[in-house]
Motif scaffolding. Structure first.
Motif, mmCIF file in Angstrom:
data_model
loop_
_atom_site.group_PDB
_atom_site.id
_atom_site.type_symbol
_atom_site.label_atom_id
_atom_site.label_comp_id
_atom_site.label_asym_id
_atom_site.label_seq_id
_atom_site.Cartn_x
_atom_site.Cartn_y
_atom_site.Cartn_z
ATOM 1 N N TYR A 119 41.381 29.931 46.075
ATOM 2 C CA TYR A 119 41.226 31.376 46.280
ATOM 3 C C TYR A 119 40.221 31.875 45.250
ATOM 4 O O TYR A 119 40.368 31.609 44.054
ATOM 5 N N LYS A 120 39.231 32.609 45.712
ATOM 6 C CA LYS A 120 38.180 33.114 44.827
ATOM 7 C C LYS A 120 38.168 34.629 44.847
ATOM 8 O O LYS A 120 38.111 35.245 45.923
ATOM 9 N N LEU A 121 38.245 35.234 43.671
ATOM 10 C CA LEU A 121 38.159 36.683 43.569
ATOM 11 C C LEU A 121 36.757 37.160 43.927
ATOM 12 O O LEU A 121 35.757 36.520 43.568
ATOM 13 N N GLU A 122 36.679 38.281 44.592
ATOM 14 C CA GLU A 122 35.372 38.854 44.920
ATOM 15 C C GLU A 122 34.689 39.420 43.696
ATOM 16 O O GLU A 122 33.455 39.444 43.620
ATOM 17 N N ALA A 123 35.463 39.891 42.727
ATOM 18 C CA ALA A 123 34.902 40.447 41.489
ATOM 19 C C ALA A 123 35.887 40.217 40.359
ATOM 20 O O ALA A 123 37.100 40.189 40.572
ATOM 21 N N GLY A 124 35.373 40.052 39.151
ATOM 22 C CA GLY A 124 36.222 39.873 37.996
ATOM 23 C C GLY A 124 36.810 38.483 37.911
ATOM 24 O O GLY A 124 36.382 37.550 38.605
ATOM 25 N N SER A 125 37.815 38.339 37.039
ATOM 26 C CA SER A 125 38.444 37.038 36.836
ATOM 27 C C SER A 125 39.949 37.207 36.709
ATOM 28 O O SER A 125 40.458 38.317 36.477
ATOM 29 N N PHE A 126 40.651 36.092 36.838
ATOM 30 C CA PHE A 126 42.101 36.111 36.697
ATOM 31 C C PHE A 126 42.530 36.315 35.248
ATOM 32 O O PHE A 126 43.713 36.530 34.984
ATOM 33 N N ALA A 127 41.585 36.254 34.317
ATOM 34 C CA ALA A 127 41.884 36.533 32.919
ATOM 35 C C ALA A 127 41.843 38.024 32.612
ATOM 36 O O ALA A 127 42.252 38.441 31.522
ATOM 37 N N ASP A 128 41.375 38.839 33.555
ATOM 38 C CA ASP A 128 41.224 40.273 33.308
ATOM 39 C C ASP A 128 42.526 41.042 33.433
ATOM 40 O O ASP A 128 42.706 42.075 32.786
ATOM 41 N N ASP A 129 43.420 40.578 34.293
ATOM 42 C CA ASP A 129 44.624 41.345 34.600
ATOM 43 C C ASP A 129 45.697 40.408 35.149
ATOM 44 O O ASP A 129 45.428 39.238 35.452
ATOM 45 N N PHE A 130 46.897 40.948 35.306
ATOM 46 C CA PHE A 130 47.997 40.192 35.881
ATOM 47 C C PHE A 130 47.851 40.098 37.395
ATOM 48 O O PHE A 130 47.405 41.044 38.051
ATOM 49 N N HIS A 131 48.259 38.962 37.939
ATOM 50 C CA HIS A 131 48.328 38.749 39.386
ATOM 51 C C HIS A 131 49.644 38.039 39.690
ATOM 52 O O HIS A 131 50.197 37.339 38.827
ATOM 53 N N VAL A 132 50.129 38.215 40.919
ATOM 54 C CA VAL A 132 51.349 37.551 41.353
ATOM 55 C C VAL A 132 50.972 36.310 42.162
ATOM 56 O O VAL A 132 50.348 36.416 43.218
#
Length: 280
Positions: free
Chosen positions: A192-205
């Motif tokens: 899964y690839k984020l369209e913008a930003g990174s998974f280090a920027d905020d919490f995700h479930v």
């Protein structure tokens, strides 16, 4: 996959090697409605609201030789590496030359698991977390069989809910390992690839919905992958994913899956976990 340098014994760290996802197919899935919440009864959770880790739910690994895969860290139960802080579980990788049982390594980190404290066959597992960026930093949320009914790794299976290579902080991987004992094992999965930003920027479930013969992977409630085909030697489908599994959370440093840190990698690096919830 972790292979001892001195023997054929194997432990694991959710190792996977994936082909790039088909972007058009992935976009179609992401546009779909969220996966059905088949499981709605909360049967196990940790909100990390106390002052220390709840040892009735988690054990902390102490391992002077890291996790295999040529990884560079030592796993400790020190507060510096594993603690509860400000409502989060913190797993912290450090460049501090820590020592365990007389063995010193350049990096230290933490790994926790629910084995014999939280073991489940089927259900929905939700982990809300923020994971660290940085070359050579490998975060993982994954599951292993509590009893290896079908044999050693990976004949009894492994479920990787989320893995992230720190140098690719906008991409996470979801993978199954199965088939037979190493080296006759195989794996399948997607990214899964984020369209913008990174998974280090905020919490995700990060979630899986695990049913008999089907496992869905979700990010923030949106399904991005479904697997319905796997196998194991000597048993019929849906083996090996028809047994109880337990949860592991860790941050590794270096190894043959992603390479070593370099001068751009800042330490310490933290995985922060807001909650873990299991529904059946």
């Amino acid at each position: 996959m972790r292979i001892s340098a001195n023997s054929l014994s194997i432990t694991l760290l959710g190792c996977c090697c994936l082909l790039p996802a088909n972007s058009s197919a992935q976009e179609a899935v992401l546009d779909a409605k969220p996966a059905s919440l088949t499981y709605s009864q909360l049967v196990w959770s940790d909100e990390f609201e106390g002052e220390e880790l709840d040892r009735s739910k988690w054990s902390i690994e102490v391992n002077a030789f890291g996790g295999g895969n040529q990884e560079l860290q030592i796993y400790t139960d020190r507060q510096e590496n594993v603690r509860v802080e400000d409502g989060n579980l913190v797993i912290e990788a450090r460049n501090d030359k820590a020592a365990v049982s007389g063995t010193e390594r350049e990096y230290s980190s933490g790994r926790v698991r629910t084995k014999k404290r939280g073991d489940w066959k089927y259900g929905r597992i939700d982990v809300r977390a923020k994971v660290p960026a940085g070359k050579g930093i490998w975060s993982a949320i994954w599951m292993l069989p509590t009893d290896e009914k079908y044999g050693g790794w990976a004949a009894s299976g492994e479920i990787d809910i989320m893995e992230m290579r720190g140098q690719d902080p906008n991409i996470v991987l979801g993978t199954l390992h199965y088939g037979d004992n190493w080296p006759r094992n195989t794996h399948s999965g997607d990214q899964y690839k984020l369209e913008a930003g990174s998974f280090a920027d905020d919490f995700h479930v990060f979630s899986i919905v695990w049913k008999p013969g089907q496992i869905d992977w979700l990010i923030d409630g949106k399904r991005y992958q479904t697997q319905t085909k796997w196998s194991t030697a000597g048993a019929d489908f849906p083996a090996p994913f028809d047994q109880e599994f337990h949860l592991l959370l860790n941050v590794a440093v270096g190894g043959n899956f992603l390479g070593s840190p370099d001068a751009t990698t800042e330490f310490p690096r933290q995985m922060q976990v807001d909650y873990v919830r299991v529904y059946q």
